[in-house]
Design an enzyme around this catalytic site. Sequence first.
Site, PDB file in Angstrom:
ATOM      1  CG  ASP A  90     -10.206   5.082  47.463  1.00  0.00           C
ATOM      2  OD1 ASP A  90      -9.409   5.780  48.119  1.00  0.00           O
ATOM      3  OD2 ASP A  90     -10.008   3.881  47.193  1.00  0.00           O
ATOM      4  CB  THR A 121       1.741  14.704  24.753  1.00  0.00           C
ATOM      5  OG1 THR A 121       2.205  16.050  24.799  1.00  0.00           O
ATOM      6  CG2 THR A 121       1.341  14.313  23.360  1.00  0.00           C
ATOM      7  CG  ASP A 142      -9.058  -0.382  43.472  1.00  0.00           C
ATOM      8  OD1 ASP A 142      -8.161   0.255  44.061  1.00  0.00           O
ATOM      9  OD2 ASP A 142      -9.798   0.112  42.612  1.00  0.00           O
TER      10      ASP A 142
END
Lengths: 601, 680
Positions: free
Chosen positions: B299, B370, B516
């Site tokens: 990764d 946001t 994971d």
Amino acid sequence: MNTQLLGWIQFALYVVALVLITKPIGLYLLRVLDAEGRTWLDPIFRPLEKLTYALMGVNPKREHNWKQYTFAMLAFSLVGCLFTYAILRLQNILPLNPQGLGPVSPDLAFNTATSFTTNTNWQSYGGEGTMSYLSQMVGLTFHNFVSAATGIAIAAALVRGIARHSAQTIGNFWVDLVRVTYYLLIPICVAFAVILVSQGMIQNFKPYTKATLVEPMKVSVAKVDKDGKPAVDAKGNPVMEEQTVTEQNIVQGPMASQIAIKMLGTNGGGYTNANAAQPFENPTPLSNFLQMLSIFSIGSGLTYYLGRMVKNQRHGWTVWAVMVALFIAGVLLAWHSEVAGNPIHQHLGVAAADGNMEGKEVRFGIFNSALFATITTDASCGAVNSMHDSFTPLGGFVPLFNIQLGEIIFGGVGAGLYGMLVFVVLGVFIAGLMVGRTPEYLGKKIESYDVKMAMLALLILAVDILAFSAWAVVSKWGLAGLNNNGPHGLSEILYAFSSGTGNNGSAFAGLSANTPWYNTTLGIAMLVGRFLMIVPILGLAGSLVRKKITPASAGTFPVYGGTFFILLIGTILLIGALNFLPALTLGPVVEHFLMQGGKLF
Amino acid sequence: MKTKSRSLFDWEIVAPAIGDSFKKLDPRLMVKNPVMFVTMVGAALTTIGIFTAEPSLRGFVAQLAIWLWFTVLFANFAEAMAEGRGKAQAAALRRMRTTTMARRLHNGREDKVPATDLEKGDTVVCETGDTIPADGDVIEGIASVDEAAITGESAPVIRESGGDRSAVTGGTRVLSDRIVIQVTMEKGGGFLDRMIALVEGARRQKTPNEIALTILLAALTFIFLLVVVTLKPFGIYSATVFSIPVLVALLVCLIPTTIGGLLSAIGIAGMDRVLQRNVLAMSGRAVEAAGDVDVLLLDKTGTITLGNRMAIAFHPAPGVAENDLAAAAQLSSLADETPEGRSIVVLAKERFGLRAREMHELEATFVPFTAQTRMSGVDFHPNGSQALDRIRKGAAEAVRTFVETAGGAFPQAVQAEIEQISRRGATPLVVASNMATLGVIELKDVVKGGIKERFAQLRKMGIRTVMITGDNPLTAGAIAAESGVDDFMAEATPEDKLKRIRTEQAEGRLVAMTGDGTNDAPALAQADVGVAMNTGTQAAREAGNMVDLDSNPTKLIDIVEIGKQMLMTRGSLTTFSIANDVAKYFAILPAMLMATFPAIAPLNVMNLHSPTSAILSAVIFNALIIIALIPLALKGVAYKAIGALAILQRNLLIYGLGGIIVPFIGIKLIDLIITGLSLA
């Protein structure tokens, strides 16, 4: 010119000639061993090939998996063996028997039939006095071709197993057998026979010629009982009798056609008892050279075939180089020992000035005898142009050692390559671990099954030689045939079972092996040494062919070049040779030191 | 479970190992190792031989017997030493697994049951201070958990319901808050139980290569047995009597006792080394497979890059000073606590000496990021006025809309700059003040230090690295080039990963990966070596065949090295063992024949004192070499990433040629010593 220099020149000539023929033969093998391969002989043999398949009911397009291949090979060999046994037993009522020779005894017929089926050509008999022309030409020559073809077929099957991946089949045994015989062995033999005839070799169907001797000779010969076996007195020693000889039988017959395949197919069975030392069987220095070259030719070409098939020509050449290195080492040791000669004879002043000439043809001399002996035992040929039994201890050590290594130095046609590949697999396994990866041979993982098959082949070789020899040296039947005692006698017995197991066929001729016991035990040794070896090897092929190929990377070591060369030689010497060292020490090695100390046997 | 690294010959391990060496003489255990079993039978026969030997030879035969027993005991000792290190760890783990009480939820009520009574599917509650009773998934709440008992890491970790951090392990402790856990393990099948079994070596099975090697060694043993047995009749023929003890001595010297004695120790020690790096391997097979790996799937985030983008440059718009852009960027980021934001403040300080200021001093308010606005920044109210001064930074499209809405224009040069930055694989962040576009901040993934060298090493080992990332191909390509990976997969989904693994495997390659998340589980299971992060989900931990307790994906590289080391040690000692035979032949064979054939004396190349001293020296050497090589077996042959050919040459030289030469010297020395001591 001095003889040493002449020897070197001939040696160099031989190696150069071997290099030159390797690639052409390899390329030709590539076509022969491909069911679809085209050769320039297609116009002649293609129809015959198709007819043969039709008669045999074989579909040449259907390939075998390893079990089918093994079964076909075993079935074919069994039938062939029985066929020859029948011919030998019935030769008195079959045609082409101008000498009117009687039937061959059961144990000798068994021994001879197995001997020729297994490509051994161990001869417990003297050819000219035992075998009719039909027995020689059909019963024996048939096997000279097909046993050689079988060996090549199996080598090809193993190479296919290595080269193909994620597959099941390793070729069609019948196709391999037929194609090798038609396209490879027959054409080369025809040409070779013609060349041999040009050198003075005979090829006819005349009865033996009777010649009256200019001067009658008195000779002492071993008395023969009514069964045709050597008579022995109460102590077990052969009974000798005086005979006056006034005429001589000069052998005749279809010799050249026999000799061509005898050498090319590493069969080695002589037409005459004296084998390649007989003037008709080996008339000139050129015929000697060509016969030696033909012994190695197919074995050498197969290494090129290997390289081509696995798309790694350098691997093929490295395997070739290992064979050549071991070959050269053997020649040098044998040559040197024979030139050094026998110190006792020299001390007494009875030795030839240039070394040990006992048992050697004056026409060939020491170098060509040592070279021939090394070649014939590197390969599983077994033809001889001198008597190995009369070599110095270390000179005789070389042929014995060569056979015990498993005849992997070019070896019997096909058998040499597959024997060598067993060591390659083992070497790769150990070395692969040493670089920290599951061992890979040309991208194929060598796993427990493969190790098992490879070790089984080694195990069979060792068991067959050592167990039979150990039995013989402590049994009455074993010792009865010995003409020499002491370590030389041990060497003779060891040599007989090594030669039988290794399917060589040459002998330390001091041993009288034409007894029911020896005929039977050697027959079994030959069968075990041939067929029990082949089964694990085809098992290995069957396992390898199924595997995937992992692409090579920096993590895989190359199976070519100097390092691999050393690795392979080390593996052969440490795993292949150490097993026989104790027995060899008690035989030729002890004999050598005793000779240095002034004792002979 | 950080283990303090013990010195090789720690007395706490050595003492019980000596005892175990004798316990392992049980024939039922010995028979599993054909080489040593044959040696033991030989030792027994020789012991009997003491009583049947001629009186003058009794001392010699007795010494032979003693050294043959030592040979067996030394091999057992090596194995016991290797096991001992694991056992010490297992004992510590057992102490930890006390009789924890669990607060089980049953029909909404809580009852207390021993942790060992929990069934799969039960739910339990844990609050501050509680020890988590069993492995499970958090189904409610969030808590900080101390996992030091398992990982040795004292910093607490967050465990929460949902997402990729839901797995908890029995034996760890809740430090704060309350969580509800659903038990996911069968009784006695928890992580801790498996760990204990693993370190004790109780479930140790031979790895595939170990099996293949055992076959090779067993076959060699059988061949040499035959060689020695047939020597007896050959001796009879040669009028030489070989006594049983002498034949046994020859046999034991020829069979590969060195590797046979150390083989299982090498395997156990390899597993132990993996454990010392805080990785739990579920089987030796997995560690061995790691040594064979051809492709590493890694990764990007956390493995190749630090995981956060950092500001590396300011690119002002035409007519704007870089200084001004930096000042505006810094202002907009002062209250931005994201790593990106902090990195902008740091860069502004480094480049222009702009110091951080307090927001309230500036009378400004922070506008957080946001998902809708895709911008953050500050609004200024100078002297409390309504006239807002607004600074924004954010994605190019968002800022463009912001500027254009305010009536400004988005300069062409800035647009070009944005495209260029993207092409480099970096992320552009545009800064604007009201209607003016000030420029672009270049943010970049920072590749971990030393990772490029690591990949170069892997390449030399013959391993290809593939970077997996959700980034677009442009960004991914740039990072790939900078980090030196061989290949990358951009915009990769878990399905893509799985497909990639299958393709590589179909082409005959072995694949390793780390993961994971729950959606990594299929790929972890498909990979030949799947290393799950301990911080990951229970599903991922179940799917992988290793768990990294430190959750450090780079560790995969260490595991590969250990796997290789394990095989190399076996291969090298096998070579050494077989090569030793040459010298032993030269010691023993002349000694055996000297009485009958004195002429053979020149073969005694080491010039050993007498036949008995020669045989004894060879046997003693054969026994002592096992002890001498125990440290090597436990530590492993040194691995260097120098390519397979170079490694082969090096090991052939050391263990092949060395294996031929060393025993000549060793046997000669021993001969001098025992002759000096009048032992033979």
